[in-house]
Design an enzyme around this catalytic site. Structure first.
Site, PDB file in Angstrom:
ATOM      1  CE  LYS A 489     -20.474  -7.840 -13.660  1.00 22.11           C
ATOM      2  NZ  LYS A 489     -20.066  -8.124 -15.043  1.00 22.11           N
ATOM      3  CE1 TYR A 712       6.494   8.070   2.051  1.00 17.53           C
ATOM      4  CE2 TYR A 712       4.153   7.915   1.508  1.00 17.53           C
ATOM      5  CZ  TYR A 712       5.236   7.546   2.290  1.00 17.53           C
ATOM      6  OH  TYR A 712       5.060   6.624   3.314  1.00 17.53           O
TER       7      TYR A 712
END
Length: 817
Positions: A489, A712
């Site tokens: 999965k 940033y």
């Protein structure tokens, strides 16, 4: 002198085996241990080896595929197939070794035996490059150096060979003597001896002495004194010895090593004179392996000048097949650095394992130095391509082109690689798997680059051998007869979908499990035929699930009634799986639901394939009492349901850590999840291998002044100034923003460099002050040194999240040796 041919009756005499031989004159030319890799059944002898799985259980498959000659330890199989030849022995592996040892004795050729902890395969391949001009060489395919791989390698010896080069690897005491009898080297080489594979030995000295057993009968032993520390010089093997060293007195005493433009200039003292060589590599391991090869050439009598000329021409060795996404929905298997018949067979087996495309193509160059005539060689290759279901051949080289008529398939031929590249726009590759297999001189890496999807430089490398080894480790922990379901999965925990499923199907696991129907549908479309359980089935997907034969997990009455209502009237015994909630309190039937559940199951429309529960804390000793309660509750509910039904569904409860800690609760099946990828919090030993490596590259280097900031919001501050490297990975690739501002670290040239500033969407910055870093350098985000578990600790999460968060825009490259 070796007889012209081995018959099964002759082999029975060699092995002193009890024989059942309806056709005693059957000729044997090939040995086989894997029923899935048959090349020519008529001349093959199958050894039913008991390894992680008992080879006897694959006799039926081998027989079905045409094998009629077997070596067995269980006499009952001879009764089941009266028209086949059977040799009954006590130990099948030992029989394989004895047969190979017998063939070795019949051939009087020079043989180099190589052992050590690291570098065996590279030294073997480089010696092949260095000596091929003077000898007809037979060598171990890939890294075939085990108790099984060595005899299979030595069996390749033919009368025309004048030199054999075989590597030997061991993992515990008592193994090397068997391999020494098979290889019987005339020349011995000891490579680097380190801590690898040390678990099977009392200490390092015991491991070293075990390795040295390989060379007891050698005429010449080549070694470094640093590798044999603790063993008396008089006790070293070899009638003659040749030593090399970086630090102490030796026949070849290295005095100077300097990297120059990607190469290493090396000086040494040899026979009281200064000599030199140039090796086209600069990393420490390659330089060390190059020096071993230098010592070997000198020990074999080559002049210092000739050795230097040959060493400078060494080329990179890639022993791994790469599976990469290609252009126009193709899959590319890149094996563009070597071409010989034994590695071709291995590569074709890997090609045959891929089921995601309907068409299989091989681009193949001329093959050299096989000891066979060209016609015999290419006739054998043509038969091999047919047997392996290859649809199209593109041959490159004058030799293979001249035998074009032998290949009965879609085909085209080119004299040179450049001619093929020029015609590439007119050759259509669409929705196919393409194996690129070429001798180095043909430069097939140029073809690989043209056919590979162009994706940015952040790559997740997935080692399929490590994944298989982890699978076999868990299999070795299971009681005979216990089935294995494997979780694929969430894009196989971030590692891929059909690429992983193909390996698991090839390894014959019993079940796959996915989270949602669309994951299962994708696997079906990629050629996965084995049973697949869907853990979160949605009513909107029922139609597609039935169409693709996916088996739903049923976890409450509502979903059960919906599925029954949806089933077409003509379907009977559709497979479902019942989930029981014994404490997770997420999904599943509880005890109070059973009374209403049982009458609904009384129908021919459904068949309950399995009943299972999910353990909450199987890895945590502190919760063992709760786990015991879960198992007890599950037993009671399972018994109620199974007693009601007229058949016995599969019963399972254990997950990865449950397999490791609750061996008495294996029941009928276990479910393997993240342990397949190398993580099991219940294991403290080094039983598992690292499957995935995430790497990227340096985009730019900047030197900053004191007080300048990075990224940033100016969060990265360089108070003293320094050097930063911008690398091509960001939070859109799955590198979490929490790694910013020094929390995360990456490996560059073996050194850890911390992040600086915030993690950006597509890149981030590292503080590389004081490190020798340049644009284009490789950067390791995680591997076996800096592990996924280490990254998880850095940001207070679990390995599952690190692995599954890796974006699908990150290119996956699959390696297979």
């Amino acid at each position: 002198m070796i007889p012209e041919q081995f018959t099964i009756a002759h082999i029975a005499e060699i092995l002193k085996a009890k024989s059942f031989l309806p056709t005693p004159n059957s000729v044997i030319k090939m040995l086989l241990i894997d029923s899935r890799t048959i090349i020519n059944a008529q001349i093959t002898l199958f050894f039913a080896i008991a390894a992680q799985r008992d080879g006897h259980i694959f006799i039926a498959d081998a027989y079905k595929n045409g094998i009629r000659n077997f070596v067995i330890a269980d006499p009952t199989y001879a009764e089941k197939y009266p028209d086949a030849n059977f040799l009954l022995v006590q130990d099948v592996i030992k029989a394989l070794q004895n047969l190979a040892a017998h063939k070795r004795k019949l051939n009087d050729l020079k043989v180099i035996g190589i052992t050590g902890s690291n570098g065996k395969t590279i030294v073997k391949e480089w010696l092949y490059q260095l000596l091929a001009a003077d000898y007809n060489i037979v060598r171990s395919p890939k890294s075939f150096n085990s108790q099984i791989g060595v005899p299979l390698s030595v069996w390749q010896i033919e009368p025309e060979h004048t030199l054999g080069i075989f590597e030997a690897g061991i993992s515990k005491s008592g193994e090397m003597q068997h391999l020494a009898e098979v290889i019987n080297p005339t020349i011995g080489i000891l490579t680097n001896v380190r801590e690898a594979h040390a678990e099977g030995f009392a200490n390092g000295i015991e491991k070293l002495k075990e390795k040295l057993l390989l060379f007891n009968n050698a005429e010449l032993f080549i070694y470094s004194p640093e590798y044999v520390s603790g063993v008396n010089i008089d006790d070293l093997p070899g009638k003659n010895k040749f030593s090399w060293s970086l630090s102490s007195a030796a026949d070849l005493k290295i005095t100077f090593i300097e990297p120059i433009e990607g190469r290493s200039y090396i000086r040494a003292i040899y026979q009281n004179e200064e000599i030199e060589c140039l090796i086209p590599f600069i990393d420490d391991a390659a330089v060390e392996n190059g020096i071993i090869c230098w010592a070997t050439l000198l020990a074999l009598g080559y002049t210092a000048k000739e050795a230097d000329v040959r060493l400078e021409k060494l080329t990179q060795v890639s022993m791994r097949l790469e599976l990469i996404n290609g252009v126009d929905n193709c899959s590319i298997i890149d094996d563009s650095y070597s071409a010989d018949i034994s590695s071709l067979a291995i590569a074709l087996d890997f090609l045959n394992l891929q089921n995601q495309h309907p068409k299989k193509t091989i681009i193949l160059s001329d093959i050299y130095e096989t000891g066979k005539s060209s016609e015999v060689l290419y006739r054998e290759i043509a038969a091999l391509l047919i047997q392996k279901n290859v649809n199209r051949l593109i041959g490159i080289g004058s030799n293979i082109s001249s035998f074009a008529d032998l290949f009965e398939m879609d085909k085209c031929f080119f004299e040179r690689t450049q001619s093929f590249i020029e015609q590439l726009p007119a050759i259509h590759f669409v929705n196919e798997t393409i194996l690129i297999k070429g001798a180095r001189k043909f430069e097939f890496e140029r073809i690989s680059k043209l056919l590979t999807q162009k994706i940015h430089d952040t790559v997740l490398e997935v080692n399929l051998n490590a994944l298989t080894n982890n699978l076999q480790y868990y299999r070795s922990q299971l009681v005979t007869g216990v089935k294995l379901m494997v979780m694929v999965k969430a894009f196989s925990y971030g590692s891929g979908s059909f690429e992983i499923a193909n390996v698991l199907q090839h390894q014959k696991v019993d079940y796959l499990a996915v989270a949602y129907a669309d994951e299962g549908i994708a696997l079906r479309k990629a050629g996965i035929k084995m049973p697949i359980m869907v853990m979160s089935p949605e009513p909107s997907a029922f139609d597609a699930m039935i169409k693709h034969q996916l088996e739903p997990e049923i976890y409450n009455l509502q979903i059960l009634k919906s599925f029954l209502h949806f089933l077409p009237v003509d379907i009977q015994h559709y497979p479902i799986h019942l989930k029981i909630d014994t404490g997770m309190h997420r999904l599943g039937f509880e005890q109070d639901d059973v009374k209403e559940l049982l009458p609904i199951l009384n129908t021919d429309e459904l068949k309950v394939m399995s009943i299972f529960t999910h353990l909450v804390a199987s890895a945590d000793q502190v919760h063992d009492e709760f786990t015991t309660q879960q198992l007890h509750s599950f037993d009671e509910i399972y018994k109620q349901i199974a007693d009601f039904l007229t058949y016995k569904p599969i019963k399972h409860a254990l997950n990865t850590s449950g397999i490791s800690r609750w061996k008495n609760a294996q029941m009928d099946m276990v479910r393997l999840g993240i342990g397949l990828y190398g993580f099991d919090s219940a294991l403290t030993s080094k039983n598992l291998q690292t499957v995935a490596v995430l790497k990227t590259t340096v985009t730019q280097i900047k030197v900053l002044k004191a007080g300048e900031t990075v990224g940033y919001s100016r969060k990265g501050v360089m108070p003293q100034g320094g050097t930063i490297a911008t690398v091509k990975i960001g939070y859109a690739d799955g590198y979490n923003r929490a790694f910013g501002n020094g929390v995360g670290k990456m490996l560059i040239n073996g050194k850890l460099a911390p992040t600086i500033g915030s993690i950006c969407m597509d890149m981030c910055m590292l503080d590389v002050t004081g490190l020798n870093v340049k644009t284009g350098d490789e950067v390791i985000v995680f591997n076996n040194e800096q592990t996924i578990a280490d990254l998880a600790k850095q940001i207070n999460t679990i390995p599952y999240e690190i692995l599954t968060n890796i974006s699908q825009r990150v290119k996956r490259v699959y390696f297979y040796e």
